[in-house]
Write a protein that holds these residues in place. Structure first.
Motif, PDB file in Angstrom:
ATOM      1  N   THR A 130       8.605   0.943  11.558  1.00 57.66           N
ATOM      2  CA  THR A 130       8.046   0.361  10.344  1.00 57.66           C
ATOM      3  C   THR A 130       8.293   1.298   9.163  1.00 57.66           C
ATOM      4  N   LYS A 131       8.789   0.727   8.059  1.00 63.46           N
ATOM      5  CA  LYS A 131       9.081   1.541   6.884  1.00 63.46           C
ATOM      6  C   LYS A 131       7.803   1.932   6.160  1.00 63.46           C
ATOM      7  N   PHE A 132       7.815   3.126   5.595  1.00 66.97           N
ATOM      8  CA  PHE A 132       6.690   3.611   4.801  1.00 66.97           C
ATOM      9  C   PHE A 132       7.237   4.059   3.448  1.00 66.97           C
ATOM     10  N   LYS A 133       7.178   3.145   2.473  1.00 66.78           N
ATOM     11  CA  LYS A 133       7.668   3.412   1.120  1.00 66.78           C
ATOM     12  C   LYS A 133       6.531   3.112   0.138  1.00 66.78           C
ATOM     13  N   PRO A 134       5.602   4.051  -0.028  1.00 63.98           N
ATOM     14  CA  PRO A 134       4.430   3.775  -0.875  1.00 63.98           C
ATOM     15  C   PRO A 134       4.811   3.542  -2.336  1.00 63.98           C
ATOM     16  N   LYS A 135       4.521   2.328  -2.819  1.00 58.28           N
ATOM     17  CA  LYS A 135       4.809   1.978  -4.214  1.00 58.28           C
ATOM     18  C   LYS A 135       3.564   2.083  -5.089  1.00 58.28           C
ATOM     19  N   LYS A 136       2.401   1.708  -4.521  1.00 60.09           N
ATOM     20  CA  LYS A 136       1.143   1.760  -5.257  1.00 60.09           C
ATOM     21  C   LYS A 136       0.062   2.292  -4.329  1.00 60.09           C
ATOM     22  N   VAL A 137      -0.945   2.936  -4.913  1.00 56.98           N
ATOM     23  CA  VAL A 137      -2.025   3.504  -4.098  1.00 56.98           C
ATOM     24  C   VAL A 137      -3.334   3.509  -4.875  1.00 56.98           C
ATOM     25  N   VAL A 138      -4.446   3.207  -4.173  1.00 58.66           N
ATOM     26  CA  VAL A 138      -5.794   3.414  -4.691  1.00 58.66           C
ATOM     27  C   VAL A 138      -6.612   4.052  -3.573  1.00 58.66           C
ATOM     28  N   VAL A 139      -7.713   4.686  -3.955  1.00 58.08           N
ATOM     29  CA  VAL A 139      -8.561   5.390  -2.989  1.00 58.08           C
ATOM     30  C   VAL A 139     -10.009   4.987  -3.247  1.00 58.08           C
ATOM     31  N   ASP A 140     -10.740   4.640  -2.175  1.00 54.49           N
ATOM     32  CA  ASP A 140     -12.144   4.265  -2.359  1.00 54.49           C
ATOM     33  C   ASP A 140     -13.028   5.498  -2.339  1.00 54.49           C
ATOM     34  N   LYS A 141     -14.339   5.310  -2.475  1.00 53.93           N
ATOM     35  CA  LYS A 141     -15.274   6.429  -2.586  1.00 53.93           C
ATOM     36  C   LYS A 141     -15.412   7.211  -1.286  1.00 53.93           C
ATOM     37  N   ARG A 142     -15.014   6.605  -0.162  1.00 62.66           N
ATOM     38  CA  ARG A 142     -15.059   7.301   1.124  1.00 62.66           C
ATOM     39  C   ARG A 142     -13.801   8.100   1.385  1.00 62.66           C
ATOM     40  N   GLY A 143     -12.831   7.983   0.479  1.00 64.70           N
ATOM     41  CA  GLY A 143     -11.585   8.716   0.645  1.00 64.70           C
ATOM     42  C   GLY A 143     -10.513   7.948   1.394  1.00 64.70           C
ATOM     43  N   ASN A 144     -10.764   6.687   1.701  1.00 67.13           N
ATOM     44  CA  ASN A 144      -9.757   5.875   2.386  1.00 67.13           C
ATOM     45  C   ASN A 144      -8.667   5.430   1.408  1.00 67.13           C
ATOM     46  N   PHE A 145      -7.428   5.437   1.902  1.00 65.63           N
ATOM     47  CA  PHE A 145      -6.278   5.055   1.085  1.00 65.63           C
ATOM     48  C   PHE A 145      -5.934   3.584   1.313  1.00 65.63           C
ATOM     49  N   TYR A 146      -5.588   2.888   0.219  1.00 62.70           N
ATOM     50  CA  TYR A 146      -5.049   1.530   0.284  1.00 62.70           C
ATOM     51  C   TYR A 146      -3.674   1.582  -0.368  1.00 62.70           C
ATOM     52  N   ILE A 147      -2.642   1.348   0.425  1.00 67.19           N
ATOM     53  CA  ILE A 147      -1.272   1.602  -0.022  1.00 67.19           C
ATOM     54  C   ILE A 147      -0.449   0.319   0.031  1.00 67.19           C
ATOM     55  N   VAL A 148       0.200   0.007  -1.091  1.00 68.58           N
ATOM     56  CA  VAL A 148       1.180  -1.076  -1.115  1.00 68.58           C
ATOM     57  C   VAL A 148       2.534  -0.443  -0.846  1.00 68.58           C
ATOM     58  N   SER A 149       3.100  -0.774   0.303  1.00 64.50           N
ATOM     59  CA  SER A 149       4.389  -0.202   0.712  1.00 64.50           C
ATOM     60  C   SER A 149       5.500  -1.216   0.461  1.00 64.50           C
ATOM     61  N   GLU A 150       6.628  -0.735   0.042  1.00 64.38           N
ATOM     62  CA  GLU A 150       7.762  -1.599  -0.276  1.00 64.38           C
ATOM     63  C   GLU A 150       8.174  -2.434   0.938  1.00 64.38           C
ATOM     64  N   GLY A 151       8.156  -3.756   0.769  1.00 63.52           N
ATOM     65  CA  GLY A 151       8.594  -4.666   1.824  1.00 63.52           C
ATOM     66  C   GLY A 151       7.601  -4.882   2.945  1.00 63.52           C
ATOM     67  N   SER A 152       6.364  -4.379   2.805  1.00 61.72           N
ATOM     68  CA  SER A 152       5.368  -4.545   3.862  1.00 61.72           C
ATOM     69  C   SER A 152       4.818  -5.966   3.839  1.00 61.72           C
ATOM     70  N   LEU A 153       5.041  -6.716   4.916  1.00 59.65           N
ATOM     71  CA  LEU A 153       4.621  -8.119   4.984  1.00 59.65           C
ATOM     72  C   LEU A 153       3.277  -8.295   5.678  1.00 59.65           C
ATOM     73  N   ASP A 154       2.764  -7.241   6.279  1.00 58.25           N
ATOM     74  CA  ASP A 154       1.523  -7.334   7.054  1.00 58.25           C
ATOM     75  C   ASP A 154       0.278  -7.075   6.224  1.00 58.25           C
ATOM     76  N   GLY A 155       0.456  -6.754   4.942  1.00 59.01           N
ATOM     77  CA  GLY A 155      -0.684  -6.501   4.086  1.00 59.01           C
ATOM     78  C   GLY A 155      -0.682  -5.086   3.555  1.00 59.01           C
ATOM     79  N   ILE A 156      -1.841  -4.652   3.113  1.00 56.02           N
ATOM     80  CA  ILE A 156      -2.000  -3.315   2.544  1.00 56.02           C
ATOM     81  C   ILE A 156      -2.222  -2.312   3.675  1.00 56.02           C
ATOM     82  N   ILE A 157      -1.511  -1.206   3.622  1.00 58.48           N
ATOM     83  CA  ILE A 157      -1.674  -0.154   4.628  1.00 58.48           C
ATOM     84  C   ILE A 157      -2.947   0.628   4.312  1.00 58.48           C
ATOM     85  N   GLN A 158      -3.828   0.729   5.294  1.00 62.55           N
ATOM     86  CA  GLN A 158      -5.095   1.424   5.099  1.00 62.55           C
ATOM     87  C   GLN A 158      -5.112   2.693   5.949  1.00 62.55           C
TER      88      GLN A 158
END
Length: 663
Positions: free
Chosen positions: A142-170
């Protein structure tokens, strides 16, 4: 003289405002139509002109500072809005930064070129890097090409990866893979469903590629709710996800949002209002429920102007309501200040969203002076009047706002009040009707007398023969074919009645169930009704001539008219019910219409069978061939129309040339 000076000052003031105007501000008005409204925002300044930004991709506002992912220069530019100075972060650590996110402690940078999330402290020191998750669940290939990222108050990452069809990588704060978050759903069209009926599993796997669309950008608010945008979507391009990843944005779930297919960025202010930006520089502002408030901005095509952009790439909003928009091609940021008009609407919306509808009423009434046709203003006033119990005015405002759901709730209250106030009178009238019916029935029964109405006029008798079609369709079509009943004139009158019912059905329903959403004219409805009917008559005659049908053109013309009996007789009752029922009872309207149309089609089927003396199989074939002939006729007419248009232009050109040479 004094009046002239005042007029000159007013003209000058308007000119100054217009010079800072973002061309036009639009909103949604009556009947869900776009309309120009008062300017909601004006450009106050342009910043970072001298920062040398080169194709910046993203921007984030935190603590009075703008953090810009300057992708072309492989750095993060930090601009202090108070001191007007800027500094750099990560100039030796980054390759192609495409997104930046900042919290109280750290600066998080998504670098697609490095395939990593790079974390810095506020002083610009690199803390660590997070690369591709090593979890088996993530997948080795699986490719990991982070294009966008946000972080919640618990420190968890939400990453939009280029070409990811399964949703946001957490990922968790340590970079461990937690799973995919809120994947888009696969859209199944009517064609896909049709294909599923005939294609084998192997054929579908080989020919069909049904995959969800990837997210393009992401944002997060103070409550931890995640917002996403999906390109090439309409009606639900923007989603608001809860902690489980489910979309909770009301209008988006209904696929009813006013949006664009080329959104590139999204942000949320402290009150939960959503701001989305298109690549062409259009800025859309929504309330918490997804209702459009304003749309403004645009692309600078032939010349530069404040409020217009070459290639917009990012948007941010501060606590004062100022909007910052990054121009990727020009390498600048334009700052928009809200006008008094926008601030008043925001104040009214804040009270509205808190459920303080009555408190917001005076503000809505004040804003209404600026724009009397804005849907969101009338929606707010409708809520206020509804809470006051003034249902008449609430219904009026919801109707202007084209808010059918709220109008339905108000109408239910109005209907309920009417029934409570008049229930005794209604019951008395019904009781008297029942008594009258019983008395008349008993008198006639005692005298052994049957009430029979004889219609001596042949034309009227033929028209009223419609009721026989409902009770005895087989026998009735036999007598129509024999000529005992029915005529060209009576059939023509019945076609006229059918057209009238269709027009009222399409244009005469109540506001809640009105089908004329596109505001079609009576002529259009009439043409689109009569033309298919006559195409059917002609096509069925051609088919019956080939397949040895016994019906003549006259027979087909007559029996087709009488086949509309259920629709002509009973559909007016459905139209009447639309003025009594609410959305919660819409099942009765839909089922009633479906039943009547189905009944009409069945009678038409019987009419074809009895008129042409077909078996069931022959009847089905005759109907199918007739429909094919209709398509052929429409296709031929379209081709002839296009060719005739070209011939006319050619002949006209030749005539013009001849006249020119004669001169």
């Amino acid at each position: 003289m004094r009046k002239r000076i005042i007029s000159l000052f007013l003209i000058l003031a308007i000119y100054i405002i217009a010079s800072n105007s973002t061309f036009y501000t639009y909103t949604i008005g009556q009947n869900n139509k776009w309309k120009i409204t008062q300017d909601a925002y004006l450009v106050s300044e342009i910043i970072l002109e001298d920062a040398g930004l080169y194709y910046p991709e993203d921007m984030y506002l935190e603590g009075g500072k703008l953090y810009i992912a300057d992708s072309g220069n492989a750095r993060i530019v930090v601009y202090d809005l108070k001191t007007r100075k800027y500094s750099e972060v990560g100039e030796w650590s980054l390759f192609t930064p495409t997104a930046v996110f900042v919290d109280d402690k750290y600066i998080y940078v998504a670098d697609a070129g490095l395939s990593e999330i790079v974390i810095f402290d506020k002083e610009g020191n690199e803390i660590r890097r997070i690369g591709k998750p090593k979890s088996i669940l993530f997948g080795q290939y699986t490719k990991f090409k982070p294009k966008k990222v946000v972080v919640d108050k618990r420190g968890n990452f939400y990453i939009v990866s280029e070409g990811s069809l399964d949703g946001i990588i957490q990922l968790d704060r340590n970079g461990e893979f937690l799973g995919y978050f809120g994947a888009n759903k696969v859209r199944i069209t009517a064609l896909d469903k049709f294909i599923d009926l005939f294609y084998s599993k192997q054929q579908k796997e080989r020919l069909l590629t049904r995959t969800p669309k990837p997210y393009f950008n992401i944002a997060i608010d103070d409550k931890g709710l995640v917002y996403t945008i999906t390109q090439k979507e309409r009606g639900d391009a923007i989603k608001k996800h809860n902690t489980l990843g489910n979309n909770i944005l009301y209008l988006s779930r209904l696929n009813l949002m006013v949006d664009e297919e080329n959104f590139v960025d999204i942000t949320v202010d402290k009150e939960g209002r959503i701001f989305a930006l298109t690549e062409t520089g259009l800025i859309y502002e929504y309330d918490q429920e997804g209702n459009l408030i304003f749309s403004f901005g645009g692309r600078a095509i032939s010349y530069d102007k404040n409020g217009l952009f070459s290639v917009a790439s990012s948007i941010e909003v501060d606590e004062e309501g100022k909007i910052y928009v990054l121009d990727k091609e020009k390498g600048i940021v334009q700052v928009f200040n809200p006008t008094v008009y926008a601030l008043k609407i925001h104040r009214a919306l804040d009270l509205y969203m808190q459920g303080k509808y009555i408190e917001s009423k005076s503000i809505w009434e004040d804003v209404l002076k600026y724009d009397g046709y804005s849907s969101i203003i009338h929606n707010g006033l409708g809520k206020a009047y509804f809470q006051e119990g003034n249902y008449k005015y609430a219904a009026l405002h919801f109707k202007v706002a084209y808010n059918k759901r709220e109008y339905s709730n108000v109408f239910w209250e109005i209907r309920n009040q009417f029934l409570q106030n008049n229930m005794k009178a209604i019951l008395i009238v019904l009781f008297l009707i029942f008594i009258f019916y019983e008395i008349v029935g008993r008198i006639l029964k005692l005298k052994n007398y049957k009430l029979k109405i004889t219609i001596k006029n042949k034309l009227l008798s033929d028209i009223f023969y419609l009721k026989n079609i409902l009770r005895h369709p087989i026998d009735s079509f036999y007598y129509l074919r024999k000529g005992t009943y029915g005529s060209i004139l009576s059939a023509t009158i019945i076609y006229g009645l059918f057209a009238i019912v269709v027009i009222f059905d399409y244009m005469g329903r109540s506001f809640l169930f009105n089908l004329n959403t596109s505001e079609r004219s009576v002529g259009y409805v009439l043409l689109s009704t009569i033309v298919p009917v006559f195409l059917w008559v002609f096509s069925n005659y051609l088919v019956s001539s080939i397949t040895d049908g016994r019906g003549t053109l006259k027979n087909i013309y007559i029996f087709t008219a009488y086949s509309f009996a259920p629709y002509i007789i009973f559909q007016p009752f459905i139209i009447f019910l639309t003025y009594i029922l609410t959305y919660n009872e819409s099942f009765l309207i839909n089922f009633g219409s479906f039943f009547i149309i189905s009944w009409t089609l069945i009678i038409l089927f019987v009419g074809v069978k009895e008129t042409h003396d077909y078996h069931v199989k022959g009847t089905i074939g005759s109907i199918l061939y007739s429909l094919i002939w209709i398509l052929v006729i429409v296709l031929v007419f379209s081709i002839v129309y296009m060719l005739w248009d070209q011939i006319f232009e050619t002949v006209y050109g030749i005539i013009q040339e001849v006249l020119y040479r004669v001169r």
